[in-house]
Design a protein around this motif. Structure first.
Motif, mmCIF file in Angstrom:
data_model
loop_
_atom_site.group_PDB
_atom_site.id
_atom_site.type_symbol
_atom_site.label_atom_id
_atom_site.label_comp_id
_atom_site.label_asym_id
_atom_site.label_seq_id
_atom_site.Cartn_x
_atom_site.Cartn_y
_atom_site.Cartn_z
ATOM 1 N N ALA A 64 43.955 -28.417 23.745
ATOM 2 C CA ALA A 64 44.064 -27.420 24.814
ATOM 3 C C ALA A 64 44.966 -27.946 25.924
ATOM 4 C CB ALA A 64 42.682 -27.065 25.358
ATOM 5 N N GLU A 65 44.767 -29.197 26.298
ATOM 6 C CA GLU A 65 45.613 -29.820 27.323
ATOM 7 C C GLU A 65 47.058 -29.913 26.828
ATOM 8 O OE1 GLU A 65 45.886 -33.950 29.945
ATOM 9 O OE2 GLU A 65 44.650 -33.904 28.134
ATOM 10 N N ARG A 66 47.229 -30.294 25.559
ATOM 11 C CA ARG A 66 48.561 -30.434 24.969
ATOM 12 C C ARG A 66 49.310 -29.109 24.980
ATOM 13 N NH1 ARG A 66 46.982 -32.610 20.741
ATOM 14 N NH2 ARG A 66 47.306 -34.756 21.374
ATOM 15 N N ARG A 67 48.613 -28.023 24.642
ATOM 16 C CA ARG A 67 49.245 -26.693 24.632
ATOM 17 C C ARG A 67 49.639 -26.267 26.048
ATOM 18 N NH1 ARG A 67 44.639 -24.227 21.059
ATOM 19 N NH2 ARG A 67 45.076 -25.327 19.137
ATOM 20 N N GLN A 68 48.811 -26.616 27.011
ATOM 21 C CA GLN A 68 49.057 -26.184 28.376
ATOM 22 C C GLN A 68 50.128 -27.029 29.069
ATOM 23 O OE1 GLN A 68 45.548 -25.867 30.787
ATOM 24 N NE2 GLN A 68 46.653 -25.034 32.530
ATOM 25 N N PHE A 69 50.122 -28.351 28.836
ATOM 26 C CA PHE A 69 51.001 -29.240 29.589
ATOM 27 C C PHE A 69 52.040 -29.973 28.744
ATOM 28 C CE2 PHE A 69 46.970 -29.038 31.968
ATOM 29 C CZ PHE A 69 47.451 -28.435 33.126
ATOM 30 N N GLY A 70 51.999 -29.824 27.443
ATOM 31 C CA GLY A 70 52.967 -30.486 26.576
ATOM 32 C C GLY A 70 52.521 -31.831 26.052
ATOM 33 N N ASN A 71 51.461 -32.391 26.636
ATOM 34 C CA ASN A 71 50.910 -33.645 26.125
ATOM 35 C C ASN A 71 49.438 -33.708 26.507
ATOM 36 O OD1 ASN A 71 50.764 -34.491 28.831
ATOM 37 N ND2 ASN A 71 52.815 -35.367 28.714
ATOM 38 N N ALA A 72 48.716 -34.584 25.836
ATOM 39 C CA ALA A 72 47.287 -34.723 26.093
ATOM 40 C C ALA A 72 47.002 -36.113 26.632
ATOM 41 C CB ALA A 72 46.490 -34.483 24.810
ATOM 42 N N ARG A 86 34.889 -13.258 17.129
ATOM 43 C CA ARG A 86 34.531 -13.873 18.417
ATOM 44 C C ARG A 86 34.084 -15.325 18.228
ATOM 45 N NH1 ARG A 86 32.109 -8.794 19.297
ATOM 46 N NH2 ARG A 86 30.085 -9.705 18.862
ATOM 47 N N ILE A 87 33.292 -15.590 17.215
ATOM 48 C CA ILE A 87 32.818 -16.950 16.962
ATOM 49 C C ILE A 87 33.990 -17.857 16.596
ATOM 50 C CG2 ILE A 87 31.461 -18.356 15.351
ATOM 51 C CD1 ILE A 87 29.324 -16.100 15.518
ATOM 52 N N GLN A 88 34.933 -17.345 15.835
ATOM 53 C CA GLN A 88 36.130 -18.125 15.491
ATOM 54 C C GLN A 88 36.898 -18.488 16.756
ATOM 55 O OE1 GLN A 88 37.276 -19.321 12.461
ATOM 56 N NE2 GLN A 88 38.829 -20.359 13.673
ATOM 57 N N ILE A 89 37.024 -17.548 17.666
ATOM 58 C CA ILE A 89 37.734 -17.817 18.927
ATOM 59 C C ILE A 89 36.989 -18.874 19.737
ATOM 60 C CG2 ILE A 89 38.376 -16.809 21.160
ATOM 61 C CD1 ILE A 89 38.918 -14.165 19.547
ATOM 62 N N PHE A 90 35.680 -18.697 19.903
ATOM 63 C CA PHE A 90 34.895 -19.648 20.697
ATOM 64 C C PHE A 90 34.943 -21.055 20.104
ATOM 65 C CE2 PHE A 90 32.085 -15.849 21.917
ATOM 66 C CZ PHE A 90 32.911 -15.526 22.987
ATOM 67 N N THR A 91 34.787 -21.160 18.792
ATOM 68 C CA THR A 91 34.776 -22.483 18.177
ATOM 69 C C THR A 91 36.163 -23.123 18.227
ATOM 70 O OG1 THR A 91 34.993 -21.501 15.964
ATOM 71 C CG2 THR A 91 32.758 -22.041 16.720
ATOM 72 N N SER A 92 37.208 -22.320 18.159
ATOM 73 C CA SER A 92 38.566 -22.863 18.293
ATOM 74 C C SER A 92 38.782 -23.442 19.677
ATOM 75 C CB SER A 92 39.610 -21.775 18.030
ATOM 76 O OG SER A 92 39.549 -21.341 16.698
ATOM 77 N N VAL A 93 38.269 -22.763 20.692
ATOM 78 C CA VAL A 93 38.380 -23.261 22.068
ATOM 79 C C VAL A 93 37.608 -24.574 22.213
ATOM 80 C CG1 VAL A 93 37.756 -22.790 24.484
ATOM 81 C CG2 VAL A 93 38.820 -21.006 23.092
ATOM 82 N N ILE A 94 36.424 -24.626 21.650
ATOM 83 C CA ILE A 94 35.612 -25.851 21.727
ATOM 84 C C ILE A 94 36.341 -27.015 21.077
ATOM 85 C CG2 ILE A 94 33.502 -26.967 20.878
ATOM 86 C CD1 ILE A 94 32.143 -24.171 21.225
ATOM 87 N N LEU A 95 36.847 -26.806 19.874
ATOM 88 C CA LEU A 95 37.526 -27.893 19.162
ATOM 89 C C LEU A 95 38.820 -28.303 19.866
ATOM 90 C CD1 LEU A 95 37.268 -29.765 16.775
ATOM 91 C CD2 LEU A 95 38.482 -28.080 15.391
ATOM 92 N N ALA A 96 39.579 -27.317 20.349
ATOM 93 C CA ALA A 96 40.829 -27.640 21.062
ATOM 94 C C ALA A 96 40.539 -28.437 22.325
ATOM 95 C CB ALA A 96 41.590 -26.353 21.397
ATOM 96 N N THR A 97 39.472 -28.131 22.995
ATOM 97 C CA THR A 97 39.095 -28.877 24.201
ATOM 98 C C THR A 97 38.681 -30.302 23.843
ATOM 99 O OG1 THR A 97 38.389 -26.828 25.266
ATOM 100 C CG2 THR A 97 37.557 -28.882 26.206
#
Length: 133
Positions: free
Chosen positions: A53-61, A37-48
């Motif tokens: 996170a934006e790049r994965r969702q829309f193709g660019n950041a 769970r901590i790995q998931i949460f920290t990955s989300v924080i870093l991707a944001t």
């Protein structure tokens, strides 16, 4: 209208959703689950923070935090991972009592019958409650 009766199997399933999972049966299982769970949460924080996170969702950041902030967040995440990896999971006060009561509660037929009735709720339509509690 009358109260909605939920079939016993469905009521049991809904009750089980709130039951503790296997990760609460041992310290090692809990720690392993916590690490995931901590790995998931920290990955989300870093991707944001980096715009990934934006790049994965829309193709660019288009927006991210400045490099110094990303470096500080990355260092903090490293400390979080180091802390949990080097930590020891411990039972909290009262945990033993809870664990001991669980099998008895599952065998307590009056309690189980009562829990099954918790699925009987009045139907709600048009923003109002119709039926009796």
């Amino acid at each position: 209208m009358t109260a909605k009766n939920i079939p016993v199997a469905q009521a049991r399933q809904e009750f089980d959703i709130h039951a503790r999972g296997d990760e609460y049966l041992s310290l090692a299982a809990w720690k392993s689950s916590a690490q995931v769970r901590i790995q998931i949460f920290t990955s989300v924080i870093l991707a944001t923070a980096t715009g990934d996170a934006e790049r994965r969702q829309f193709g660019n950041a288009t927006i991210a935090l400045d490099p110094e902030a990303v470096a500080a967040i990355t260092a903090a995440i490293g400390q979080v991972h180091k802390a949990i990896t080097g930590s020891t999971a411990v039972w909290l006060p009262g945990a033993e009592e809870v664990q001991e009561r669980l099998p008895a509660a599952r065998r307590d037929q009056p309690l189980q019958n009562f829990l099954k009735t918790l699925g009987d709720y009045p139907e709600v339509k048009d923003g109002g409650c119709h039926g009796t509690l």
